[in-house]
Design a protein around this motif. Structure first.
Motif, PDB file in Angstrom:
ATOM      1  N   ARG A   6      18.399  -1.692  -5.264  1.00 44.48           N
ATOM      2  CA  ARG A   6      17.419  -0.748  -4.321  1.00 44.48           C
ATOM      3  C   ARG A   6      17.726  -0.851  -3.048  1.00 44.48           C
ATOM      4  NH1 ARG A   6      10.962  -0.960  -4.946  1.00 44.48           N
ATOM      5  NH2 ARG A   6      10.365  -0.695  -2.645  1.00 44.48           N
ATOM      6  N   LEU A   7      18.533  -1.959  -2.604  1.00 45.76           N
ATOM      7  CA  LEU A   7      18.711  -1.614  -0.986  1.00 45.76           C
ATOM      8  C   LEU A   7      20.241  -2.299  -1.234  1.00 45.76           C
ATOM      9  CD1 LEU A   7      18.260  -1.548   1.863  1.00 45.76           C
ATOM     10  CD2 LEU A   7      17.395  -4.032   1.946  1.00 45.76           C
ATOM     11  N   THR A  44      24.537   7.571   0.010  1.00 45.90           N
ATOM     12  CA  THR A  44      23.379   7.467   0.542  1.00 45.90           C
ATOM     13  C   THR A  44      22.671   9.137   0.463  1.00 45.90           C
ATOM     14  OG1 THR A  44      24.193   7.847   2.883  1.00 45.90           O
ATOM     15  CG2 THR A  44      23.269   5.615   2.196  1.00 45.90           C
ATOM     16  N   ARG A  49      19.172   4.011  -0.562  1.00 49.46           N
ATOM     17  CA  ARG A  49      19.202   3.318   0.846  1.00 49.46           C
ATOM     18  C   ARG A  49      20.112   2.103   1.009  1.00 49.46           C
ATOM     19  NH1 ARG A  49      13.223   0.840   1.056  1.00 49.46           N
ATOM     20  NH2 ARG A  49      13.608   1.060  -1.313  1.00 49.46           N
ATOM     21  N   ALA A  51      21.521  -0.248   4.644  1.00 48.25           N
ATOM     22  CA  ALA A  51      21.279  -0.845   5.672  1.00 48.25           C
ATOM     23  C   ALA A  51      22.482  -1.468   6.371  1.00 48.25           C
ATOM     24  CB  ALA A  51      20.219  -1.903   5.743  1.00 48.25           C
ATOM     25  N   ALA A  88      19.579   3.948   6.455  1.00 47.61           N
ATOM     26  CA  ALA A  88      18.150   3.477   6.337  1.00 47.61           C
ATOM     27  C   ALA A  88      17.742   2.485   7.648  1.00 47.61           C
ATOM     28  CB  ALA A  88      17.709   2.813   4.896  1.00 47.61           C
ATOM     29  N   SER A  89      18.373   1.702   8.105  1.00 49.16           N
ATOM     30  CA  SER A  89      18.324   0.957   9.252  1.00 49.16           C
ATOM     31  C   SER A  89      19.580   0.350   9.563  1.00 49.16           C
ATOM     32  CB  SER A  89      17.111  -0.220   8.809  1.00 49.16           C
ATOM     33  OG  SER A  89      17.451  -0.982   7.604  1.00 49.16           O
ATOM     34  N   ALA A 114      16.001  -6.944   6.703  1.00 48.87           N
ATOM     35  CA  ALA A 114      16.207  -5.528   5.923  1.00 48.87           C
ATOM     36  C   ALA A 114      15.654  -5.823   4.759  1.00 48.87           C
ATOM     37  CB  ALA A 114      17.633  -5.375   5.942  1.00 48.87           C
ATOM     38  N   GLN A 117      11.983  -5.197   5.758  1.00 51.41           N
ATOM     39  CA  GLN A 117      11.604  -3.865   5.997  1.00 51.41           C
ATOM     40  C   GLN A 117      11.574  -2.690   4.894  1.00 51.41           C
ATOM     41  OE1 GLN A 117      14.144  -2.761   9.177  1.00 51.41           O
ATOM     42  NE2 GLN A 117      13.675  -0.431   9.178  1.00 51.41           N
ATOM     43  N   HIS A 118      12.593  -2.901   4.056  1.00 52.01           N
ATOM     44  CA  HIS A 118      12.562  -1.899   2.961  1.00 52.01           C
ATOM     45  C   HIS A 118      11.730  -2.276   1.772  1.00 52.01           C
ATOM     46  CE1 HIS A 118      15.091   0.405   5.205  1.00 52.01           C
ATOM     47  NE2 HIS A 118      15.921  -0.520   5.709  1.00 52.01           N
ATOM     48  N   THR A 125      19.067  -6.278  -4.509  1.00 55.53           N
ATOM     49  CA  THR A 125      19.854  -5.976  -3.153  1.00 55.53           C
ATOM     50  C   THR A 125      21.181  -6.421  -3.441  1.00 55.53           C
ATOM     51  OG1 THR A 125      17.741  -6.547  -1.890  1.00 55.53           O
ATOM     52  CG2 THR A 125      19.851  -6.782  -0.735  1.00 55.53           C
TER      53      THR A 125
END
Length: 180
Positions: A6-7, A44, A49, A51, A88-89, A114, A117-118, A125
């Motif tokens: 997911r991240l 991306t 996403r 980061a 994304a960040s 991170a 935030q997401h 992750t």
């Protein structure tokens, strides 16, 4: 890991650009790794996403002016945009090595920040980096880790042969099932 996290968390120096012993202090020293930028851009560009998670003690020690550091970061962001992608960040720990805080790797602070935030949990992750401090931060945050052999990666792999290692960021992303 043949599924997309997911991240995705990415270290900067040694993964997306050449790692220098004295850190990247000028725009001229920011030498991107073209294949890594292209792979992350493609990843991306599909809406996934990513980061950036980076220690930058040169800021805390005053070895680079914030405006110069901003220009260095902008070069990376522009290169990713040129490759069709984006971050994304961005999470930066300016703490010098002698002033460690929980945010600075090997601490998990930036990773936890991170994920919060997401809206991603540790099991959703993945962190990709080149240094043992990256692996330690991932373990402390409870997230999966992949080592790339660029930058400090070869030395890290020799010290920790148990870590899943890939020759490059493109190879690590390809192992997720495509997009590299």
């Amino acid at each position: 890991m043949r599924c997309f996290p997911r991240l995705l968390l990415i270290d900067r120096d040694g993964v997306l650009n050449e790692d220098l012993p004295t850190s990247v202090r000028t725009l001229a020293e920011m030498r991107l790794i073209p294949a890594a930028v292209a792979a992350l851009g493609a990843y991306t560009a599909t809406g996934r996403r990513a980061a950036l998670i980076t220690n930058q003690g040169i800021l805390g020690r005053g070895h680079v002016a914030p405006q110069v550091f901003g220009a260095i970061q902008l070069r990376l962001i522009k290169a990713l945009a040129d490759a069709g992608g984006r971050l994304a960040s961005v999470h930066i720990a300016p703490d010098p090595r002698d002033g460690l805080t929980p945010r600075r790797k090997p601490g998990p602070g930036m990773l936890l920040e991170a994920m919060h935030q997401h809206g991603a949990s540790p099991d959703e992750t993945l962190f990709i980096g080149d240094a043992l401090t990256d692996a330690e931060a991932a373990a402390a945050a409870g997230v999966a880790f992949r080592l790339v052999l660029t930058g400090k990666g070869a030395a890290s792999a020799a010290a920790r042969p148990d870590l899943p290692a890939y020759p490059s960021l493109a190879a690590a992303l390809a192992d997720l099932g495509g997009a590299a």
